[in-house]
Write a protein that holds these residues in place. Structure first.
Motif, short mmCIF file in Angstrom:
data_model
loop_
_atom_site.label_atom_id
_atom_site.label_comp_id
_atom_site.label_asym_id
_atom_site.label_seq_id
_atom_site.Cartn_x
_atom_site.Cartn_y
_atom_site.Cartn_z
N LEU A 1 0.82 -1.28 -0.04
CA LEU A 1 0.17 0.03 -0.08
C LEU A 1 0.74 1.30 0.09
N ILE A 2 1.95 1.20 0.63
CA ILE A 2 2.92 2.47 0.92
C ILE A 2 3.49 2.63 -0.66
N ILE A 3 3.95 1.57 -1.11
CA ILE A 3 4.67 1.72 -2.36
C ILE A 3 3.95 2.28 -3.34
N TYR A 4 2.54 1.64 -3.56
CA TYR A 4 1.59 2.15 -4.56
C TYR A 4 1.15 3.64 -4.32
N SER A 5 1.06 3.93 -2.99
CA SER A 5 0.36 5.16 -2.72
C SER A 5 1.45 6.22 -3.01
N SER A 6 2.72 6.12 -2.66
CA SER A 6 3.88 7.12 -2.94
C SER A 6 4.03 7.21 -4.43
N SER A 7 3.97 6.13 -4.93
CA SER A 7 4.30 6.12 -6.53
C SER A 7 3.17 6.91 -7.23
N ALA A 8 1.62 6.58 -6.86
CA ALA A 8 0.75 7.38 -7.40
C ALA A 8 0.72 8.90 -7.23
N ALA A 9 0.98 9.17 -6.12
CA ALA A 9 1.13 10.45 -5.68
C ALA A 9 2.13 11.31 -6.63
N LEU A 10 3.42 10.77 -6.53
CA LEU A 10 4.39 11.04 -7.57
C LEU A 10 4.12 11.24 -9.02
N LEU A 11 3.42 10.03 -9.65
CA LEU A 11 3.07 10.01 -11.03
C LEU A 11 1.94 11.28 -11.57
N THR A 12 1.13 11.34 -10.34
CA THR A 12 -0.10 12.42 -10.63
C THR A 12 0.55 13.69 -10.56
N TYR A 13 1.45 14.03 -9.71
CA TYR A 13 2.11 15.13 -9.53
C TYR A 13 2.84 15.64 -10.67
N LEU A 14 3.67 14.71 -11.29
CA LEU A 14 4.41 14.94 -12.38
C LEU A 14 3.56 15.25 -13.77
N LEU A 15 2.38 14.58 -13.85
CA LEU A 15 1.21 14.91 -14.65
C LEU A 15 0.69 16.25 -14.76
N ASN A 16 0.59 16.54 -13.52
CA ASN A 16 -0.10 17.89 -12.94
C ASN A 16 0.71 19.05 -13.28
N VAL A 17 1.87 18.88 -12.36
CA VAL A 17 2.95 20.12 -12.19
C VAL A 17 3.73 20.23 -13.46
N ARG A 18 4.70 19.02 -13.84
CA ARG A 18 5.81 19.21 -14.44
C ARG A 18 5.31 19.00 -15.90
N LEU A 19 4.20 18.54 -16.33
CA LEU A 19 3.69 17.99 -17.75
C LEU A 19 2.48 19.28 -17.90
N LYS A 20 2.11 19.89 -16.94
CA LYS A 20 1.30 21.23 -16.98
C LYS A 20 -0.10 20.43 -17.44
N ASN A 21 -0.62 19.42 -17.03
CA ASN A 21 -1.99 18.91 -17.20
C ASN A 21 -2.96 19.39 -16.18
N SER A 22 -4.16 19.37 -16.37
CA SER A 22 -5.30 19.73 -15.34
C SER A 22 -5.00 18.62 -14.26
N PRO A 23 -5.04 19.06 -13.04
CA PRO A 23 -5.04 18.31 -12.05
C PRO A 23 -5.97 17.31 -11.80
N VAL A 24 -7.26 17.57 -12.30
CA VAL A 24 -8.26 16.61 -12.54
C VAL A 24 -7.95 15.57 -13.27
N ILE A 25 -7.78 15.85 -14.62
CA ILE A 25 -7.49 14.82 -15.49
C ILE A 25 -6.10 13.79 -15.35
N SER A 26 -5.25 14.35 -14.38
CA SER A 26 -4.05 13.83 -14.03
C SER A 26 -4.33 12.70 -12.98
N SER A 27 -5.30 13.02 -11.92
CA SER A 27 -5.59 11.90 -11.03
C SER A 27 -6.57 11.13 -11.73
#
Length: 326
Positions: free
Chosen positions: A200-226
């Motif tokens: 659970l910890i591994i998947y949780s940290s990975s999912a938070a990071l991947l969403t953040y990368l899509l959202n902030v670094r790749l400048k997508n909407s936070p909604v579609i990133s999630s």
């Protein structure tokens, strides 16, 4: 009612729900795994520290919950969007049998593609629609929760902006208020088995990071990133992990809410990974509380991100203080 009072109400209900959920998780961990209670104590302390800072910023300095243009043009459409997001997600979950994770993720992606101006309130409603059908067992009940969440969405407009999970906390407020008003009993669930905690910890940290990368670094909407991360998790994890896949998918979408945070609130990837870690720890020990309500996952992510921001603030303060020492 003045905008100042509305600001206080919105801030207070987000704070109360978050602190309640984190407090019961702390108590539960005392009974089942006392070794992590010290770390949880520290998390709750920095959470409180940052909440106090946000109170000074949002209530006592900037009470601007409603501008005239917002009231005239957006308030009704935002309310309707929350309600529609609720009903659509609930319908996809129940009528199509796709489950809450896939349903909410699908609604998130569709909302951003077709209604980008209103994807945030629609996704807020989607969290309500994730509620368990054994608790919210018909459309009138889930509709009432959606209506309540729509009101809370408007009231909390000025509070905690930029923190991932805020929408879920609003949804949780709508669901909890509805169950209290209708005396609907909540569901019961057990704590995930110990052998799943590390996963659970591994998947949780990975999912938070991947969403953040899509959202902030790749400048997508936070909604579609999630939505993208949640959809991938909802489709693949039950196949990869037949025994615990659904629970892991729920963990993934929970952590993806943390990844929706803005760069202003979470300025670096390492901190969003920590937020994912916190989300997993508090997810594990809140399973027995508020069962069946939509938005609980978002509230866990919300509190985790606020705590991480508190850590960031304290590090900056210490750095500044020691830098001044000759």
């Amino acid at each position: 009612m003045s905008t100042y009072v509305i600001s206080i109400i919105g801030f207070a209900f987000l704070t109360i729900l978050t602190l309640f959920l984190f407090s019961v998780s702390f108590v539960e961990s005392l009974e089942h795994n006392s070794s992590i209670t010290i770390s949880k104590t520290l998390v709750i302390l920095v959470l409180l520290y940052r909440i106090v800072s946000e109170a000074r910023l949002n209530i006592f300095e900037k009470s601007k919950a409603f501008t005239e243009s917002y009231i005239k043009k957006r308030i009704l459409l935002n309310f309707i969007s929350v309600f529609l997001g609720t009903i659509l997600t609930f319908a996809i979950n129940i009528e199509m049998g796709l489950g809450p994770v896939v349903a909410a993720s699908t609604v998130a992606i569709l909302a951003t593609l077709f209604f980008p101006k209103y994807d945030v309130p629609i996704y807020c409603g989607a969290f309500v629609g994730m509620a368990c059908p054994s608790v919210f067992y018909n459309y009138p009940l889930i509709s009432l929760a959606g209506i309540t969440a729509g009101i809370l969405f408007i009231v909390a407009k000025n509070a905690f902006n930029g923190y991932g999970g805020k929408l879920g906390t609003i949804a949780l407020g709508g669901c909890v208020a509805t169950t209290l008003a209708t005396r609907t009993p909540l569901g019961l669930a057990g704590i995930p088995p110990p052998e799943t905690h590390l996963t659970l910890i591994i998947y949780s940290s990975s999912a938070a990071l991947l969403t953040y990368l899509l959202n902030v670094r790749l400048k997508n909407s936070p909604v579609i990133s999630s939505g993208i991360i949640g959809l991938v998790g909802g489709l693949l994890l039950p196949v990869i992990h037949p025994e615990h896949g659904q629970m892991l998918a729920i963990m993934v979408i929970c952590a993806s809410f943390a990844g929706m945070s803005s760069k202003e609130k979470v300025p670096h990837e390492i901190f969003i990974v920590i937020a994912g870690l916190f989300s997993a720890l508090f997810f594990i020990y809140t399973a027995s509380y508020l069962g069946g309500t939509g938005g609980k996952l978002g509230t866990i992510a919300f509190g985790s991100v606020i705590a991480v921001r508190g850590i960031w603030d304290l590090i900056n303060k210490l750095y500044t203080r020691f830098k001044k020492v000759p």
